[in-house]
Design a protein around this motif. Structure first.
Motif, PDB file in Angstrom:
ATOM      1  N   ASP A 332     -38.208  25.195  -7.634  1.00 37.62           N
ATOM      2  CA  ASP A 332     -37.246  24.482  -6.789  1.00 37.62           C
ATOM      3  C   ASP A 332     -35.787  24.744  -7.125  1.00 37.62           C
ATOM      4  N   THR A 386     -42.484  22.252 -10.926  1.00 39.23           N
ATOM      5  CA  THR A 386     -41.627  21.304 -10.210  1.00 39.23           C
ATOM      6  C   THR A 386     -40.815  20.513 -11.234  1.00 39.23           C
ATOM      7  N   GLU A 407     -42.451  17.674  -2.181  1.00 42.54           N
ATOM      8  CA  GLU A 407     -40.998  17.884  -2.087  1.00 42.54           C
ATOM      9  C   GLU A 407     -40.634  19.357  -2.083  1.00 42.54           C
ATOM     10  N   ASN A 473     -41.934  11.244  -4.858  1.00 42.96           N
ATOM     11  CA  ASN A 473     -41.531  12.550  -4.332  1.00 42.96           C
ATOM     12  C   ASN A 473     -41.541  12.606  -2.811  1.00 42.96           C
ATOM     13  N   GLN A 474     -42.428  11.855  -2.179  1.00 39.93           N
ATOM     14  CA  GLN A 474     -42.515  11.881  -0.724  1.00 39.93           C
ATOM     15  C   GLN A 474     -41.219  11.421  -0.061  1.00 39.93           C
ATOM     16  N   MET A 476     -38.358  12.410  -0.715  1.00 45.66           N
ATOM     17  CA  MET A 476     -37.474  13.557  -0.519  1.00 45.66           C
ATOM     18  C   MET A 476     -37.701  14.221   0.838  1.00 45.66           C
ATOM     19  N   LEU A 477     -38.776  13.884   1.526  1.00 43.40           N
ATOM     20  CA  LEU A 477     -38.922  14.323   2.912  1.00 43.40           C
ATOM     21  C   LEU A 477     -37.826  13.741   3.791  1.00 43.40           C
ATOM     22  N   VAL A 480     -33.913  15.278   1.543  1.00 42.08           N
ATOM     23  CA  VAL A 480     -33.564  16.680   1.280  1.00 42.08           C
ATOM     24  C   VAL A 480     -33.153  17.451   2.534  1.00 42.08           C
ATOM     25  N   ASN A 543     -34.129   9.400  -9.493  1.00 41.98           N
ATOM     26  CA  ASN A 543     -34.997   9.130  -8.352  1.00 41.98           C
ATOM     27  C   ASN A 543     -34.485   7.974  -7.497  1.00 41.98           C
ATOM     28  N   TYR A 546     -32.308   9.335  -4.198  1.00 42.88           N
ATOM     29  CA  TYR A 546     -32.904   9.654  -2.899  1.00 42.88           C
ATOM     30  C   TYR A 546     -33.617   8.452  -2.299  1.00 42.88           C
TER      31      TYR A 546
END
Length: 767
Positions: A332, A386, A407, A473-474, A476-477, A480, A543, A546
Motif C-alpha cells: 500500500d 498491509t 482497504e 479497515n472497511q 477506508m472504503l 480513501v 484509525n 478515517y
C-alpha cells in the motif's frame, strides 16, 4: 410558510470574514500545558533535521535528552543563582512545543528551546534581582575542552562524533562539570549549546545564535508555521489540542534520509512509505507547508524500484533507514503516495509536478499489473504486506490479511483513478483511458466478491472465501477514494457495522471484542507476546482519523465530536504531553484508566487529528486542477462559531467566519488570491442528507453565505441548490459508542493459556 420564514432568516446580514489570530505571546500562553508541582511528565521536541529531545518535567535527569541520529549529546540542564541551585522538583512548569518554561518560588525562571534546523539548544535563567547566575548543561561529550572568549568547545570522546560549543551572552567562567557562571551579577543569562561534526561549525553556529534571542526566534518561527493555517472554534480545549496536534506533526518532519516524516519515537525514526503518506495531509497539506510536502514526495520518488527484473518493480520503499538496505515489502505504500501526490497537486495546482508523478505512476502500474493484479482486476499481496504487518519472528503473520485485503482494493482503485488524472495532465489520453478501465473493472468486481448484502469482508482468503472479522479497515472504503468506490448505500451499512461493533469513546479497536482472537491488552506477557495483540483488538490512534471522516460524511459529526474531544484530552494529558502514542490498550484498566502503548509519540496519530479538523469538520478540500475550492462541512452542534484560515495554491488562502443561529448556518468567506475561484459548497440538512450549491469568489471578495435545510442565499440572494447525497439515517440508525467489556481472563479465549494465538498460527489453524 416555514420556507418563507427560513428564507428571510437566511437573508439577514452576516459578519465579515476575518480571522482574529492571537498574537504570538497569547498563542503560546493558550497552548502551554501546565504541569502540577511534583509531577514528572514526559515531553518531546524535534530539531527537524535528525534529532529530538525527550525530557520530563520537575527533573533534569530523566529521559533520553537530546539525541542527534543515535548519538546522545545532552541530558538536560540545571540553573543557579549565587551558587544556590534552583530546585526543579518544587517548581511550576509548563510544556511548549519547542521545550518548556519553569518558575520557582523565589521568582527565578528558566526557559529551554530546542532550535529547529540548528542542532542547538538555548537555555535561559532569569532572576528578579541581579545575581551571579549559572547554567549547567548536562553534556554527554567527554573530550578535551578549549576556551575562546565567551565560548567553550568540547571535543567528542571515544565513540562520539560531534563537537559541542557552549556560548553565553556575557563573560563566564567554566567549571569542570561544564557549569557556566556569569562573571558579574545580572538578571538574566542565556547559554546556547550547538552540536556539529567540526569544531568550527559548532563555534560559528553557537556564536551566531547567542548574539540574538534564539528562543524568541524559535517562537516566531513556530508561530508562523502553526498559524499559516488556523482554526479556532467555540471550544477552547479543542483548539488547544488541534494546535498541539499540528505542532507535534511538524516535529516529525526531518532531513536525515532526505526530506521525510519520521513514523514515531523512539523506535521508528525512519522514513516509512505507508506511514509517511498517511501522515502527509495532516502534517503538511492542511498546515499549508506545500514546499515540504513536495520535497517529501520527490524524495520518496527517487527511491522507486526501477529494476525491471524485480517482482517489486515500480514500488516505493516500505522503509528508508540508515545502514539498512532499502526494502519494498509494502503493497500500500505506493498507492498511498500516489493518492497524496494528487492531493498535493489539487491543493497547489502544481501541474508540472503532476507530469513528474506520472512517470512514477507508469513504472508502478507496469509492475503492479504484471506481478500483483489478479484475474478480477484486484490487487493481490502477501499476508503481512498491509499496515497489519506483524510477523512471528519475521515468519508467519500474526494477523493474516492476504491475499486481498479490503482497504488495499480501495487504495488500488484510488491509485488507478489518480494515475488517470496524472496521465491526462501529461497529455497521455491512452494511458488515462487504460487505467480508468482497470478502475471500473476493479469497482465492478469488488462489490460482488466482498459484499454479501449485509456484511463487508475484511479480506478474501486464498480460496476466495470471505473473512468477515469485524475490523475498522472497511471504513477506508469511505475515506480513501476521491469518489465512490462502493455505492453510498453500502458505505452507510459499512459505517453502521464497524462503528457499532468497534468504536469506543477513546478510539476504534482493530478487532471486535466479541471475536475469539481479541486481545484486551497489548503488553500482557503472562499470556502472549505483544505482537500477538498488535492488530487483534489494540487501538491505533490513526484509525480514529478515517473513522471521523466516515462519520462526518453521513452526518454523524455529533458522535465524531466526543471522540475528537476524548482524543484531544489524550493529546493534552495522557502519556507524552502534546503528543499521541501509537496505541492504547483496547480495554481500560482499573478505574477506567487508559493505557498508552507502543511508541510514545506517533506521527500519523497526531496528523490524522489535525487533518480531521480542517478536512472533515470544516470540510476544506481544494481542487485547483478544477479551479475549485470545495467545502463539505460537518459542524458539530456544540460549535456555535469558528473562524479559519485555509491556505492553498501559491500563497493564497480563504478566510472563513462561521456562526449559527437556530437551524441557520452563516458563512462569511473571503478570498486572498490571484484569480477567481469556484466555491463548491456541500452542506448537511437536518435529515442528514446533503445539498450542494456553487458560486464564484473573486480575489478580495467577501461572500456572505447562509444555508439551512436545503436552502441557500449568497449576499441575501437565493442560490440554486441541488441534492448531493441522500439521507441514510434510516439505514445507519442511531450510533453509540461500544461499551468495553470488563477485563477478566475467563472472558477472552486468548487469555486461557500462554501463547494461544501463536499456537493457532503455527499450526496453520488461523481463520
Amino acid at each position: 410558510m416555514k420556507t418563507r420564514v427560513l428564507a428571510a432568516a437566511l437573508s439577514l446580514a452576516l459578519p465579515l470574514a476575518s480571522a482574529h489570530k492571537p498574537d504570538l505571546d497569547t498563542f503560546f500562553s493558550e497552548m502551554a500545558i501546565k504541569v502540577a508541582p511534583g509531577r514528572q511528565a514526559q515531553f518531546v521536541a524535534g530539531d527537524n533535521i535528525a534529532g529530538y529531545y525527550e525530557g520530563y518535567t520537575q527533573t533534569s535527569a530523566r529521559g533520553a535528552g537530546y539525541l542527534i541520529k543515535n548519538e546522545a549529546v545532552f541530558q538536560g540542564y540545571a540553573s543557579f543563582a549565587d551558587n544556590a541551585p534552583n530546585v526543579r522538583a518544587a517548581s511550576r512548569e509548563q510544556v511548549l512545543p519547542y521545550g518548556h518554561q519553569v518558575r520557582y518560588a523565589n521568582g527565578a525562571s528558566e526557559e529551554m528551546a530546542l532550535l529547529s534546523k540548528q542542532q542547538a539548544i538555548a537555555m535561559r535563567v532569569t532572576s528578579i534581582d541581579a545575581a551571579r547566575l549559572a547554567i549547567r548543561p548536562l553534556l554527554k561529550q567527554t573530550g578535551a575542552v578549549t576556551r575562546a572568549g565567551n565560548l567553550a568547545i568540547i571535543a567528542p570522546g571515544a565513540g562520539q562524533t560531534l563537537y559541542a560549543a557552549l556560548a553565553a551572552d556575557q563573560p563566564f567562567t567554566l567549571d569542570d562539570d561544564f557549569t557556566l557562571r556569569a562573571s558579574a551579577p545580572a538578571r538574566t543569562l542565556l547559554v546556547v549549546a550547538a552540536f556539529a561534526p567540526s569544531a568550527e561549525e559548532a563555534r560559528r553556529r553557537a556564536l551566531a545564535l547567542v548574539a540574538a534571542d534564539p528562543i524568541l526566534a524559535e517562537r516566531r518561527k513556530l508561530y508562523q508555521a502553526l498559524t499559516k493555517s488556523y482554526l479556532a472554534t467555540s471550544d477552547r480545549q479543542y483548539n488547544k489540542a488541534l494546535n498541539w496536534a499540528k505542532a507535534a506533526s511538524r516535529m516529525f518532519v526531518v532531513e536525515e534520509f532526505g526530506a521525510g516524516i519520521w513514523a514515531g519515537l523512539p523506535w521508528f525514526r525512519d522514513n516509512w512509505g505507508r506511514d509517511t503518506f498517511i501522515a502527509l495531509p495532516g502534517t503538511l497539506l492542511v498546515s499549508g507547508q506545500f514546499d515540504d510536502a513536495k520535497a517529501v514526495l520527490s524524495n520518496f520518488a527517487r527511491y522507486q524500484n526501477l529494476n525491471r527484473g524485480d517482482k517489486e518493480y515500480g514500488r516505493i520503499p516500505n522503509r528508508v533507514a540508515a545502514g539498512e538496505s532499502i526494502i519494498y515489502n509494502t503493497v500500500d505504500g505506493t498507492p498511498w503516495m500516489l493518492r497524496e501526490a494528487l492531493e498535493y497537486i489539487r491543493y497547489t495546482g502544481d501541474k508540472p509536478f503532476a507530469r513528474q508523478m506520472y512517470q512514477l505512476a507508469l513504472a508502478y502500474f507496469d509492475g503492479a499489473i504484471a506481478n500483483y493484479m489478479d484475474q478480477d482486476g484486484l490487487l493481490a499481496h502477501d499476508s503481512a504486506d498491509t499496515w497489519m504487518d506483524a510477523r512471528i519472528e519475521n515468519k508467519q503473520p500474526w494477523s493474516a490479511r492476504g491475499p486481498r485485503a479490503v482497504e488495499i482494493q480501495a487504495l488500488w482503485y484510488t491509485a488507478l483513478q489518480t494515475g488517470a488524472s496524472l496521465a491526462l495532465e501529461a497529455g497521455d489520453q491512452q494511458k488515462a483511458a487504460d487505467w480508468q478501465a482497470l478502475a471500473a473493472r476493479a469497482k465492478q468486481r469488488f462489490l460482488r466478491l466482498y459484499w454479501n448484502g449485509s456484511v463487508m469482508a475484511d479480506r478474501l482468503r486464498a480460496d476466495a472465501s470471505a473473512d468477515t472479522k469485524v475490523r475498522p479497515n472497511q471504513l477506508m472504503l469511505v475515506s480513501v477514494p476521491f469518489d465512490d468506490f462502493v455505492p453510498a448505500q453500502v458505505q452507510a451499512r459499512v459505517l453502521r457495522n464497524a462503528v457499532s461493533e468497534l468504536l469506543y469513546p477513546y478510539g476504534i479497536a482493530s478487532l471486535s471484542q466479541n471475536d475469539a482472537y481479541f486481545h484486551p491488552r497489548h503488553e500482557n506477557p503472562l499470556f502472549h507476546h505483544k505482537d500477538a495483540a498488535y492488530h487483534q483488538g489494540t487501538i491505533w490512534g490513526w484509525n480514529a482519523g478515517y473513522t471521523v471522516t466516515a462519520l462526518n460524511k453521513f452526518g454523524y459529526q455529533d458522535l465524531a465530536w466526543p471522540l475528537a474531544q476524548n482524543l484531544g484530552r489524550q493529546i493534552l494529558g495522557l502519556g507524552t504531553l502534546g503528543n499521541m502514542s501509537e496505541l492504547l490498550d483496547a480495554l481500560p484498566h482499573e478505574g477506567g484508566r487508559l493505557k498508552p502503548s507502543g511508541t510514545y509519540a506517533q506521527s500519523w496519530s497526531v496528523a490524522e487529528y489535525a487533518r480531521n479538523g480542517y478536512q472533515d469538520f470544516v470540510g476544506f478540500k481544494p481542487d485547483l486542477l478544477e479551479n475549485t475550492l470545495a467545502l463539505s462541512p460537518a459542524i458539530p452542534s456544540a460549535w456555535t462559531r469558528f473562524e479559519a484560515v485555509l491556505p492553498f495554491g501559491a500563497g493564497e488562502q480563504m478566510t472563513i467566519r462561521f456562526t449559527r443561529r437556530g437551524p441557520v448556518q452563516r458563512w462569511s468567506l473571503h478570498l486572498d488570491g490571484s484569480v477567481a475561484r469556484t466555491v463548491s459548497f456541500d452542506f448537511l440538512n437536518r435529515d442528514k442528507s446533503r445539498s450542494q450549491t456553487a458560486f464564484k469568489l473573486a480575489p478580495g471578495q467577501t461572500a456572505l453565505l447562509a444555508v439551512a435545510n436545503g436552502i441557500a442565499t449568497l449576499d441575501g440572494k437565493p442560490l440554486a441548490v441541488s441534492p448531493r447525497q441522500a439521507s441514510f439515517a434510516s439505514t445507519i440508525g442511531t450510533l453509540r459508542f461500544q461499551t468495553p467489556r470488563a477485563y477478566r481472563t475467563q472472558h477472552f479465549p486468548m487469555l486461557q493459556s500462554k501463547d494461544v494465538l501463536k499456537g493457532i498460527v503455527e499450526r496453520s489453524e488461523y481463520k
